[in-house]
Design an enzyme around this catalytic site. Structure first.
Site, short mmCIF file in Angstrom:
data_model
loop_
_atom_site.label_atom_id
_atom_site.label_comp_id
_atom_site.label_asym_id
_atom_site.label_seq_id
_atom_site.Cartn_x
_atom_site.Cartn_y
_atom_site.Cartn_z
N CYS A 164 34.42 38.67 -16.53
CA CYS A 164 34.84 37.67 -17.16
C CYS A 164 34.67 36.34 -16.68
O CYS A 164 34.42 35.31 -17.61
CB CYS A 164 36.22 37.82 -17.23
SG CYS A 164 37.09 37.99 -15.44
N GLU B 59 44.71 37.99 -19.56
CA GLU B 59 43.58 37.70 -18.70
C GLU B 59 42.56 37.98 -19.60
O GLU B 59 42.33 38.89 -19.98
CB GLU B 59 43.47 38.37 -17.43
CG GLU B 59 44.64 38.15 -16.62
CD GLU B 59 44.74 36.98 -15.71
OE1 GLU B 59 43.87 36.21 -15.62
OE2 GLU B 59 45.85 36.50 -15.12
P1 NAD Z 1 39.29 44.94 -24.99
O1 NAD Z 1 40.03 43.85 -25.42
O2 NAD Z 1 38.61 45.52 -26.46
O3 NAD Z 1 39.90 46.21 -24.57
C1 NAD Z 1 40.54 45.72 -23.46
C2 NAD Z 1 41.84 46.86 -23.07
O4 NAD Z 1 42.84 46.84 -24.40
C3 NAD Z 1 41.17 48.20 -23.42
O5 NAD Z 1 41.79 49.12 -22.47
C4 NAD Z 1 41.56 48.58 -24.91
O6 NAD Z 1 41.50 50.16 -25.23
C5 NAD Z 1 42.78 47.93 -24.91
N1 NAD Z 1 43.21 47.70 -26.20
C6 NAD Z 1 42.31 47.42 -27.55
N2 NAD Z 1 43.03 47.11 -28.55
C7 NAD Z 1 44.55 47.19 -28.16
C8 NAD Z 1 45.47 46.96 -28.84
N3 NAD Z 1 45.68 46.59 -30.29
N4 NAD Z 1 46.79 46.73 -28.14
C9 NAD Z 1 46.70 47.20 -26.95
N5 NAD Z 1 45.60 47.32 -26.22
C10 NAD Z 1 44.21 47.41 -26.73
O7 NAD Z 1 38.26 44.12 -23.70
P2 NAD Z 1 36.65 44.98 -23.47
O8 NAD Z 1 35.78 44.63 -24.40
O9 NAD Z 1 37.09 46.35 -23.18
O10 NAD Z 1 36.69 44.12 -22.04
C11 NAD Z 1 35.64 43.10 -22.01
C12 NAD Z 1 36.65 41.87 -22.21
O11 NAD Z 1 37.80 41.53 -21.23
C13 NAD Z 1 35.65 40.59 -22.24
O12 NAD Z 1 36.13 39.61 -23.12
C14 NAD Z 1 36.11 39.93 -20.76
O13 NAD Z 1 35.74 38.44 -20.61
C15 NAD Z 1 37.52 40.34 -20.76
N6 NAD Z 1 37.90 40.22 -19.27
C16 NAD Z 1 38.65 39.25 -18.93
C17 NAD Z 1 39.05 39.34 -17.52
C18 NAD Z 1 40.07 38.41 -17.09
O14 NAD Z 1 40.39 38.40 -16.01
N7 NAD Z 1 40.12 37.20 -17.59
C19 NAD Z 1 38.75 40.51 -16.76
C20 NAD Z 1 37.87 41.21 -17.13
C21 NAD Z 1 37.61 41.37 -18.45
#
Ligand code: NAD
Length: 540
Positions: free
Chosen positions: A311, A277
């Protein structure tokens, strides 16, 4: 009453910066430390403590022990050990835990809303929406999950002589990786169907918002969830999130598109499934026949919800040229009515951004657009007078493709207006870029809006609502197309994805094929005759 004086969850009525900070006093050190008991034991001794910064006052929140990859492996082992017994329980017993969790959550919502606001900075109404969504999901999957997972009887290869069923078995241990923007909804909303389907879980807390997830885990324990069925690990994405992908049987990931790609590649190497997502750049179309006041209200709600850190929030508004000026006026009027602030009560409409990094990103996007010729119609600046990471709800005009915020996700309270000359141009603008998460159409002509919606490349399209309607309609799937992800949460797919389907085919006459002694030519001839007959009889 200042926050420092408040003694009970939800008792604070306003925030002050009197030197004592913006921390409800029921968050005693002892109470917060007790939550860390739910971090899966760092057998390694851990990797120090993670301490996030509270957005309302830029002060540290509470330390949470961070793990190393070996701790993740150990947590997955514990969850794996607990899985068979959990899966063997009748569905209704698992559902009873989830329904007790529902009741406790509704009863103790003030606690978790205080925590969410403290860790993440959003306005209280948006924290309540997390409670609402999780309660609805808990009730829905506890009540409907069994039917979504029921065996499916199908016609066998030899009708009458065979019986064939498709059954569902849990994946095993599911890893849940969620971001900071909806720590309750995204931390537990995807966990509930996974648990109900008979999986055990290891969740990775986001470094910005671990306490909310730990509070949720503690509440699940009060509801009766056995100890090892849901483990929580804490630490940064690399290496803790990576280690999780390396050990679990399925990954439910929510986060940015860049990280989602890395997770998908890693999961693919192990041939495990993943739902992704990811981010969006969501458009809202205002047709010439729309009720402009309704459209302006819907735009404001969807653009500035969760301080734009949602998001599915709206970042692009495409308005028919015939009503552009009038809509712009109404949008600006509604925007100026938004109360930006920091308070542990319902007195603000828009809260703080979550972190300095978020503030920097939003500021840079707007500065880049303005430097390249965009016009600021509202906001366009940080509001340090209100809070360290506060940013004014912003409306821009004149955004062009060379500007970063045109097609790049801003993830803040910023919306850009575009003028179109009817549906075709509106559609072209809406479908620009590689994201495809959510979209919206405002129109009095519901049939026409429906036709337009079917041509928008997005996982959800709301008609006469900005964003919340489809997301809150939890019987229907929610997810992204293109760079916005793979798979769906909510609805039947939101629970079936946590299972493997298994086909059990039983024969009453032994192996299928020619009976002993029958020549193959004769058997093939009979088979061909049957094919022609079934075709004539229009059998499916
Ligand atoms: P991010 O991708 O930086 O981090 C999300 C999670 O992934 C965090 O817990 C982080 O620690 C973990 N993570 C980071 N690198 C990783 C790796 N290499 N392997 C596994 N896990 C890892 O995202 P963010 O900036 O924290 O969140 C915001 C983003 O999330 C925005 O782009 C937003 O649109 C998206 N989002 C999408 C939805 C949806 O339902 N489509 C919902 C909420 C947020």
């Amino acid at each position: 009453m200042t926050l420092a004086e408040s003694t009970a969850p939800g008792a604070a009525t306003s925030a002050t910066s009197d030197g004592s900070g913006f921390r409800p006093s029921w968050f005693t050190d002892h109470r917060l430390a007790s939550l860390t008991r739910w971090v899966a034991v760092p057998a390694s001794g851990g990797d120090g403590a993670l301490t996030a910064t509270a957005p309302y006052d830029a002060r540290p929140t509470a330390p949470v022990p961070a793990g190393v990859p070996a701790d993740v492996a150990a947590a997955v082992d514990l969850a794996r050990g607990a899985q068979p017994a959990w899966a063997e329980l009748p569905f209704d017993e698992r559902a009873a835990v989830v329904l007790r969790f529902h009741d406790l959550l509704v009863e103790r919502q003030d606690e978790v809303m205080d925590l969410i606001q403290w860790e993440m900075g959003k306005a209280r109404f948006h924290a309540w929406q997390e409670v609402l969504q999780v309660a609805n999901l808990a009730r829905h999957y506890a009540r409907r999950g069994a039917s979504y997972l029921a065996d499916r009887k199908v016609r066998g290869a030899m009708p009458g002589l065979t019986s064939v069923r498709e059954v569902r078995m849990p994946k095993g241990v599911v890893g849940i990786i969620s971001p900071w923007n909806y720590p309750l909804y995204l931390g537990v909303g995807d966990a509930i169907p996974a648990l109900l389907a008979g999986n055990t879980l290891v969740g990775k807390a986001d470094p910005q918002t671990p306490l909310t997830l730990l509070w949720t885990r503690a509440l699940m324990a009060e509801a009766g969830l056995p100890e090892h069925v849901w483990q929580v690990v804490a630490g940064p994405g690399a290496p803790i999130g990576e280690a999780l992908v390396d050990h679990v049987d399925y990954v439910s990931f929510t986060g940015s598109t860049a990280t989602g790609r890395a997770v998908a590649e890693r999961a693919a190497r192990r041939l495990i499934g993943a739902s992704l997502e990811l981010g969006g750049k969501n458009p809202l179309i205002v047709r010439a026949d729309a009720d402009l006041d309704v459209a302006a209200r819907g735009t404001v709600a969807a653009a500035f919800a969760n301080t734009g850190q949602m998001c599915i929030h709206i970042e692009r508004v495409v308005v028919d040229g015939a009503v552009y000026e009038e809509f712009r006026e109404r949008l600006l009027a509604h925007t100026s009515g938004q109360r930006l602030g920091q308070a542990f009560d319902f007195g603000c409409d828009v809260g703080s951004l979550a972190s300095e990094a978020q503030l920097e990103k939003v500021t840079a996007h707007v500065a880049d657009a303005v430097a390249k010729g965009a016009t600021v119609l509202a906001g366009g600046r940080a509001r340090p007078d209100i809070g360290p990471y506060c940013y004014a709800p912003t409306v821009l005009e004149g955004v062009t493709e060379e500007m970063d915020l045109c097609l790049g996700e801003t993830f803040g309270p910023v919306v850009a207006l575009y003028r179109s000359s009817g549906d075709e141009e509106a559609l072209r603008i809406a479908n620009q870029g590689s994201a495809g998460l959510s979209a919206s159409v405002f129109s009095r002509d519901l049939a026409g809006a429906d036709q337009l919606a079917r041509r928008i490349r997005a996982g959800s399209v709301n008609i006469n609502d900005g964003a919340a309607l489809a997301a809150g309609s939890i019987e229907a799937g929610m997810g992204g197309m293109g760079d916005s992800g793979l798979g769906r949460r909510h609805g039947p797919e939101g629970i079936r994805k946590y299972t493997e389907s298994q086909t059990i085919a039983a024969s009453r006459i032994g192996p299928v094929g020619p009976p002993p002694g029958m020549a193959l030519e004769r058997f093939v001839g009979m088979g061909n005759g049957q094919l022609r007959l079934l075709r004539r009889l229009r059998v499916r």
